[in-house]
Design an enzyme around this catalytic site. Structure first.
Site, PDB file in Angstrom:
ATOM      1  N   SER A   1       0.743  -1.359   0.093  1.00 39.00           N
ATOM      2  CA  SER A   1      -0.024   0.142   0.111  1.00 39.00           C
ATOM      3  C   SER A   1       1.005   1.098   0.032  1.00 39.00           C
ATOM      4  CB  SER A   1      -0.794   0.066   1.104  1.00 39.00           C
ATOM      5  OG  SER A   1      -2.003  -0.878   0.886  1.00 39.00           O
TER       6      SER A   1
ATOM      7  N   LYS B   1       0.281   3.332  -2.881  1.00 38.45           N
ATOM      8  CA  LYS B   1      -1.067   4.154  -3.168  1.00 38.45           C
ATOM      9  C   LYS B   1      -0.737   5.715  -2.989  1.00 38.45           C
ATOM     10  CE  LYS B   1      -4.067   0.674  -1.316  1.00 38.45           C
ATOM     11  NZ  LYS B   1      -4.556   0.132  -0.101  1.00 38.45           N
TER      12      LYS B   1
ATOM     13  N   TYR C   1      -4.240  -2.574 -10.030  1.00 36.87           N
ATOM     14  CA  TYR C   1      -4.161  -2.406  -8.556  1.00 36.87           C
ATOM     15  C   TYR C   1      -3.077  -3.552  -8.234  1.00 36.87           C
ATOM     16  CZ  TYR C   1      -5.472  -2.633  -3.652  1.00 36.87           C
ATOM     17  OH  TYR C   1      -5.314  -2.439  -2.364  1.00 36.87           O
TER      18      TYR C   1
ATOM     19  N   TYR D   1      -4.671   3.601   8.037  1.00 33.87           N
ATOM     20  CA  TYR D   1      -6.071   3.061   8.468  1.00 33.87           C
ATOM     21  C   TYR D   1      -6.432   3.460   9.771  1.00 33.87           C
ATOM     22  CZ  TYR D   1      -3.362   0.425   4.850  1.00 33.87           C
ATOM     23  OH  TYR D   1      -2.645   0.254   3.952  1.00 33.87           O
TER      24      TYR D   1
ATOM     25  N   VAL E   1       1.332  -3.959   3.831  1.00 35.32           N
ATOM     26  CA  VAL E   1       1.300  -5.095   4.350  1.00 35.32           C
ATOM     27  C   VAL E   1       2.656  -6.046   4.254  1.00 35.32           C
ATOM     28  CG1 VAL E   1      -1.186  -5.440   4.679  1.00 35.32           C
ATOM     29  CG2 VAL E   1      -0.228  -6.185   2.689  1.00 35.32           C
TER      30      VAL E   1
END
Ligand code: GLN
Length: 304
Positions: free
Chosen positions: A63, A66, A188, A240, A258
């Site tokens: 991530s 992102k 993705y 998050y 992760v």
């Protein structure tokens, strides 16, 4: 302060303690990583670089990518993107579906999977060869052509990505995905499967810390206002449902993945990347959180 000494001392201290948490086994290929890998790379805006442990070993950035996809989309489409994705912390896990129903398919922010899916869709619509063009974009910011996708990780995630497939299709049902969900998901999964070392990540993210927000080679990636806003979203949404905790304990804008990586920046001063694959229950690196909390507490190098 001798930064190198402080980094090495904290590293040793944390490496001698129990390594708690668990590797992200929900992506089978990630389960193969050695849980004891542990690396740190500090890079200041004055080009002072210090590496400790496995700082030059490549890992799956997941991530963390992102942020780079958001930068690309923000540069390309400007403020239009905020019509399709918000900038509010969600308070939910990274792969949550719950808010999408009541929010009519508009993800709360670009750093949860749903938001990153919408950003991916924008790039897929715009780029001629999305995977190739995105990789070149990352290579250019990093100043290295040694960055690749791990096809094995991308394939592995696609083989079990039921939740992400559900997310993408669900958002499509609200009309907030333009392309074929399979195409968006393929982009993705690849974006998440980029492999980089702590050293490469610090070099890449330095543009968010550098004076005038330039890369190590002096290139302006985004306007000053847009760069500041990316940092603001990292500060509020980078971890998050642990974003508040990261702000509280570490006090820097940052982003986790992760694969066990965490990148954090202090605008005007430095960028730091920590990698340790075991994750806490929120999906953030256990040792990464611990290291950064100790580092910014001892050095008082947090933005607050
Ligand atoms: N590829 C992972 C997923 O979509 C990324 C999640 C993360 O790093 N938090 O589930």
């Amino acid at each position: 302060m001798n930064c190198k000494e402080v980094l090495e001392r904290i590293y040793k201290e944390i490496a001698s303690k129990e390594n708690k948490g668990a590797i992200a086994t929900y992506i089978p290929e990630l389960a193969k990583v050695n849980p004891d890998n542990f690396g740190v790379c500090f890079l200041s805006v004055n080009n002072e670089e210090h590496g400790v442990g496995d700082w030059q070993t490549k890992f799956s950035i997941q991530s963390i990518s992102k942020v780079l996809a958001l930068s690309f989309a923000y540069k390309t489409f400007g403020d239009e993107i905020w019509e399709r994705v918000g900038v509010e912390p969600s308070g939910t896990p990274f792969n949550s579906l719950v808010q999408l129903e009541s929010d009519n398919g508009i993800p709360r922010n670009p750093f949860m999977n749903s938001g990153a899916m919408v950003i991916s869709d924008m790039l897929v619509s715009h780029l001629e060869n999305p995977k190739e063009d995105f990789l070149n974009y990352v290579r250019e910011i990093c100043g290295s052509d040694q960055i690749q996708y791990s096809e094995a990780v991308a394939k592995s995630e696609a083989s079990v990505g039921y939740r992400n497939k559900a997310l993408c299709n669900f958002i499509k049902s609200f009309g907030n995905i333009e392309n074929d969900p399979n195409e968006v998901l393929d982009f993705y999964f690849h974006k998440c499967a980029i492999e980089m070392s702590c050293q490469e990540l610090s070099k890449t993210f330095l543009f968010l810390a550098n004076h005038d927000f330039r890369t190590t080679k002096g290139k302006k990636v985004l306007s000053t206002s847009k760069s500041k806003r990316i940092n603001a979203i990292m500060q509020t949404c980078g971890f998050y449902d642990e974003s508040g905790e990261f702000s509280f304990k570490v006090g820097l804008p940052g982003k986790s993945g992760v694969g066990g990586g965490i990148v954090a920046v202090y605008p005007g001063k430095y960028c730091i990347t920590v990698w340790s694959p075991k994750l806490n229950e929120k999906g953030n690196s256990y040792r990464g959180m611990q290291f950064l909390e100790t580092f910014t507490t001892e050095t008082e190098l947090s933005i607050f």
